[in-house]
Design a protein around this motif. Structure first.
Motif, PDB file in Angstrom:
ATOM      1  N   ALA A  26      -8.786 -31.813 -25.840  1.00 52.30           N
ATOM      2  CA  ALA A  26      -7.342 -31.672 -25.422  1.00 52.30           C
ATOM      3  C   ALA A  26      -7.349 -32.167 -24.103  1.00 52.30           C
ATOM      4  N   GLU A  29      -1.456 -32.137 -22.925  1.00 50.61           N
ATOM      5  CA  GLU A  29      -0.296 -32.610 -23.126  1.00 50.61           C
ATOM      6  C   GLU A  29      -0.194 -32.322 -24.710  1.00 50.61           C
ATOM      7  N   ARG A  30      -1.484 -32.250 -25.635  1.00 47.20           N
ATOM      8  CA  ARG A  30      -1.616 -32.039 -26.643  1.00 47.20           C
ATOM      9  C   ARG A  30      -3.221 -31.760 -26.985  1.00 47.20           C
ATOM     10  N   CYS A  44      -0.981 -32.320 -32.980  1.00 44.71           N
ATOM     11  CA  CYS A  44       0.450 -32.458 -33.028  1.00 44.71           C
ATOM     12  C   CYS A  44       0.728 -33.806 -31.729  1.00 44.71           C
ATOM     13  N   ARG A  47       3.786 -33.988 -28.210  1.00 39.58           N
ATOM     14  CA  ARG A  47       3.171 -32.609 -27.284  1.00 39.58           C
ATOM     15  C   ARG A  47       2.820 -31.468 -28.206  1.00 39.58           C
ATOM     16  N   TRP A  48       2.588 -30.257 -27.741  1.00 38.65           N
ATOM     17  CA  TRP A  48       1.836 -29.197 -28.537  1.00 38.65           C
ATOM     18  C   TRP A  48       2.790 -28.793 -29.552  1.00 38.65           C
ATOM     19  N   ASP A  49       4.220 -28.693 -29.149  1.00 33.28           N
ATOM     20  CA  ASP A  49       4.928 -28.103 -30.022  1.00 33.28           C
ATOM     21  C   ASP A  49       5.565 -28.866 -31.055  1.00 33.28           C
ATOM     22  N   LEU A 246      -5.117 -26.810 -22.172  1.00 29.32           N
ATOM     23  CA  LEU A 246      -4.037 -26.064 -22.634  1.00 29.32           C
ATOM     24  C   LEU A 246      -2.942 -26.338 -21.795  1.00 29.32           C
ATOM     25  N   SER A 248      -0.145 -28.218 -19.519  1.00 27.78           N
ATOM     26  CA  SER A 248       0.679 -29.592 -19.373  1.00 27.78           C
ATOM     27  C   SER A 248       0.932 -29.878 -18.253  1.00 27.78           C
ATOM     28  N   VAL A 254       0.207 -23.502 -22.952  1.00 27.01           N
ATOM     29  CA  VAL A 254       0.368 -23.016 -24.394  1.00 27.01           C
ATOM     30  C   VAL A 254      -0.422 -21.755 -24.657  1.00 27.01           C
ATOM     31  N   ALA A 257      -3.294 -23.614 -29.527  1.00 27.42           N
ATOM     32  CA  ALA A 257      -3.059 -25.129 -30.002  1.00 27.42           C
ATOM     33  C   ALA A 257      -2.534 -25.174 -31.407  1.00 27.42           C
ATOM     34  N   ARG A 274       2.200 -22.301 -30.251  1.00 31.00           N
ATOM     35  CA  ARG A 274       2.170 -23.436 -29.405  1.00 31.00           C
ATOM     36  C   ARG A 274       3.265 -23.555 -28.446  1.00 31.00           C
TER      37      ARG A 274
END
Length: 595
Positions: A26, A29-30, A44, A47-49, A246, A248, A254, A257, A274
Motif C-alpha cells: 500500500a 492512497e490505495r 482499487c 483510491r481505496w473506495d 492505510l 491517505s 480506511v 483494504a 474501505r
C-alpha cells in the motif's frame, strides 16, 4: 514461510486463497493484496473506495500474476519497517523471489506497482499475465499497444495504464481481451524490473525502476519509528506500517483494504470497510501517540477535527477518505469470495454512534500530551464536548453498530473523554464543566447500566456482558481498583473467553465459537486490562495468544476462527493492528490507571 506444494494455476482468473496467505502492499492512497501464486488479487484505483481494477479476490476478471512454472512451495516476508513484500518460491530447479511494492511517495491520481524478479538460486522460469479490468471487471482493457521502447500501454475504463519491463509479452489467447502474457527465463543471479503504472491522467515519461525503489524505501524509513521500546518491536513496526499504509494524504485511514470478505460463511455478514471509521481512526491515533508516532497521530487529529468542524453533533460514524459521505450499499454482479458476497457501500451513515465523540476527545487529549493540539484542535474539543452534552440521552448504535439502545460503553467512553480533556484544558472554566459533566454521566450510567452483581451490563435493557465494557477503565473513566472494573473483568473472563481468545458478547445459546469468530481486538483489550490490574503473566499470555492469530505476512483480520485457525472478515483490519500496537507499548511499561 512454507506452504503445500502446488502447480502453477491457470492464468485465467487465479483462484482465491485462504485469507491468511495474502500480503498487503500500500502507499496510503490505495492498496493491493498479493497472493501466494504471485497474483495481485485485489486493487482499487485511484483510491481505496474506487472500483477495483484487479478483483479476482471476489470473482472479478482483472488480474496480474507472476507465477513460477512447474511445482513450487511458497513463502514470503516483509522488509522490516515497510510494506515492501518479498514473495519467495522454492521450485524444483531453484529459488525465485519477487520484490513487490506500491511506489512512494504516493500520487493521488497515479499508482505505480513495482515488481522486481530475481533468480536467487538456479535458473528461474515464470509465467507473467496482465489483464487490467476497471469497474470491478466491467471495463475490459483495450487492445494494448507496444511502443518503440518496449513498453505496453492501453486504457481500461477511465484509467490509462503502461507496463514496462516485458517487451516480449504477447496478447493473451485465453478469455481476457486486452490481456498480455509472457514466459520469462532468468539466469542465476539475474533480476528484472516490471513496472505497471495506472493513472487517471496522461502518463509522464517512463520512470526508472531503481529510482522508484530507492524513493519507496526512503519514504518508509522516514515514516516508521523503531519502536524498540515495545514488547514486540518487529510486530509493532508491522502494525504501524499497516496503519501508515492505510492512511491517505487527507489524513483519513480506511478501516480495511477490502470489501465483502465474509466474517462467517453464508451468514450474510460481509461488509465494505474501505472507508474511514471515526472510532477506528481515533484508536489508531491513540496507539500512535502511545508509540511516539507523531505523523499518524497528526493525521488522525487533522481528519477527525475537520469532520467535527463540518458536522458538529451530526458527526457521521464513517466517511470516505476525502471526507465525503459513505455511499449506500449496492450489489455487484460478481460471485464474491467463497462464502461471501460482492457488496460495495455501507449503511453506517444511517446510524448515530455516541462513543465516537468520546473517542475523539481521548484522541485530542493524547495529542495535547504530545504538544500537538493547536487552536483548531481545541475548538474541535469544544464541539465534541458540546455534542456529548446535547446527545448523551439519545439511543445509539454503539461500538458494534447494532440496534439503537442506551449502550453502557458509549456513555462511559464519553465520560473518559471528558475527564481526559478536562485534565488538559487551558481554560479553568471549561475544565470544571467537562469534569462535572463526566461525573454526571458516570452517575447516570451507574444508575441504569450497573448489573445487580456489581459489574457493568451492556445497556439499560440488556443485562449481559460485552467486551467493550473493559475499555472505559483503560481510558480513565474510572479507576482500575473500582469494584465495577474488577467485577466486570472477572465476569467477562468467565463468560466470554476461551483458551485466551475473546468474544464480543453472547449472541444466543450456541457455543461462542459457533456464533462468530474470536475478536482479536477484544483479545488485546483483555491483555491491557490484565496488565492494568498488575497481572503481567496473564497479560502476556493474552498478548501472545492473539499475536499468533495471523498468517505468514503477519496481518490481522477482524475475527479468527479458532477451530480452523483461519482469518475471517476484511483484511487487514486497521483497528486490530492499532490495538495490537498500543498493547505492545503498554505491556512493556509498568501499569498505570488511564491512557
Amino acid at each position: 514461510m512454507v506452504s503445500t506444494s502446488v502447480l502453477s494455476p491457470s492464468p485465467d482468473n487465479p483462484p482465491p486463497m485462504t485469507l491468511r496467505e495474502y500480503a498487503l502492499i500500500a502507499d496510503g492512497e490505495r492498496g493491493a493484496l498479493v497472493g501466494p501464486h504471485g497474483d495481485i488479487a485485489w486493487m482499487c484505483m485511484p483510491r481505496w473506495d474506487s472500483d477495483a481494477v484487479f478483483s479476482t479476490l471476489i470473482g472479478g476478471p482483472g488480474h496480474y500474476a507472476i507465477t513460477p512454472v512447474g511445482r513450487y512451495v511458497w513463502g514470503g516476508y516483509y522488509e522490516n519497517g515497510t510494506l515492501i513484500w518479498r514473495s519467495r518460491w522454492v521450485t524444483e530447479s531453484g529459488i525465485i523471489e519477487c520484490r513487490e511494492a506500491l511506489a512512494m511517495p504516493a500520487d493521488a491520481h497515479r499508482a505505480v506497482l513495482l515488481r522486481r524478479l530475481r533468480a536467487v538460486d538456479g535458473e528461474a522460469r515464470v509465467a507473467v499475465d496482465l489483464a487490467p479490468a476497471a469497474g470491478f471487471g466491467t471495463d475490459r482493457s483495450q487492445l494494448p499497444h507496444r511502443d518503440d521502447d518496449g513498453t505496453w500501454s492501453a486504457r481500461t475504463g477511465r484509467l490509462r495504464w503502461r507496463w514496462s519491463g516485458v517487451p516480449e509479452a504477447r496478447p493473451a489467447r485465453y478469455g481476457h481481451r486486452g490481456g498480455l502474457t509472457a514466459t520469462l527465463t532468468l539466469k542465476p543471479g539475474e533480476q528484472r524490473d516490471l513496472v505497471l503504472e495506472l493513472s487517471e491522467h496522461a502518463l509522464p515519461d517512463v520512470p526508472e525502476a531503481d529510482g522508484l525503489w530507492s524513493a519507496t524505501q526512503q519514504a518508509w524509513s522516514r515514516e516508521v519509528p523503531s519502536l524498540e521500546h515495545t514488547l514486540a518491536p518487529e510486530d509493532a513496526r508491522r502494525a504501524y506500517t499497516v496503519l501508515r499504509g492505510l492512511t491517505s494524504a487527507s489524513g483519513g485511514m480506511v478501516a480495511a483494504a477490502t470489501t465483502s470478505l465474509p466474517e462467517r460463511a453464508e451468514a450474510g455478514r460481509n461488509y465494505d470497510y474501505r472507508y474511514v471509521w471515526v472510532r477506528d481512526q481515533c484508536y489508531a491515533g491513540q496507539a500512535a501517540a502511545a508509540a511516539g508516532g507523531h505523523p499518524l497521530l497528526d493525521d488522525a487529529v487533522r481528519f477527525i477535527s475537520a469532520r467535527l468542524h463540518e458536522d458538529g453533533p451530526g458527526l457521521a460514524p464513517a466517511y470516505t477518505v476525502a471526507g465525503g459521505p459513505v455511499p449506500r450499499p449496492r450489489q455487484l454482479a460478481l460471485p464474491g469470495y467463497p462464502g461471501g458476497g460482492s457488496r460495495v457501500g455501507n449503511r453506517v451513515s444511517d446510524q448515530f454512534q455516541l462513543d465516537a465523540f468520546g473517542e475523539a476527545l481521548l484522541l485530542f487529549a493524547a495529542a495535547h500530551r504530545h504538544g500537538r493540539l493547536d487552536t483548531d484542535g481545541w475548538r474541535a474539543v469544544e464541539i465534541a464536548a458540546d455534542a456529548i452534552e446535547r446527545r448523551r440521552d439519545d439511543a445509539d448504535a454503539g461500538i458494534w453498530e447494532l440496534d439503537a439502545q442506551h449502550w453502557t460503553h458509549s456513555r462511559l467512553i464519553c465520560a473518559a473523554g471528558l475527564r481526559a480533556v478536562a485534565q488538559a484544558a487551558p481554560a479553568p472554566g471549561k475544565a470544571a464543566a467537562w469534569a462535572s459533566l463526566a461525573d454526571v454521566i458516570l452517575a447516570e450510567t451507574t444508575a441504569g447500566g450497573l448489573h445487580p452483581s456489581g459489574r457493568w451490563q451492556r445497556s439499560t435493557t440488556d443485562p449481559s456482558l460485552d467486551a467493550a465494557l473493559l475499555l472505559p477503565p483503560l481510558r480513565g473513566a474510572l479507576t482500575a481498583d473500582d469494584p465495577r472494573t474488577t467485577g466486570t473483568l472477572r465476569a467477562y473472563r468467565a463468560e466470554l473467553t476461551r483458551d485466551h481468545y475473546a468474544y464480543r458478547f453472547r449472541h444466543d445459546q450456541r457455543p461462542l465459537e459457533e456464533a462468530e469468530g474470536a475478536f482479536l481486538f477484544c483479545g488485546y483489550v483483555v491483555a491491557m486490562a490484565e496488565h492494568q490490574q498488575g497481572n503481567q503473566a496473564e497479560a502476556l499470555r493474552w498478548f501472545e495468544r492473539n499475536r499468533s492469530a495471523c498468517g505468514p505476512p503477519g496481518l490481522f483480520a477482524e475475527e479468527y476462527d479458532i477451530s480452523q485457525r483461519q482469518l475471517r472478515g476484511n483484511l487487514p483490519q486497521a483497528f486490530v493492528h492499532a490495538i495490537m500496537l498500543e498493547s505492545a507499548v503498554r505491556l512493556a511499561a509498568p501499569p498505570d490507571d488511564g491512557p
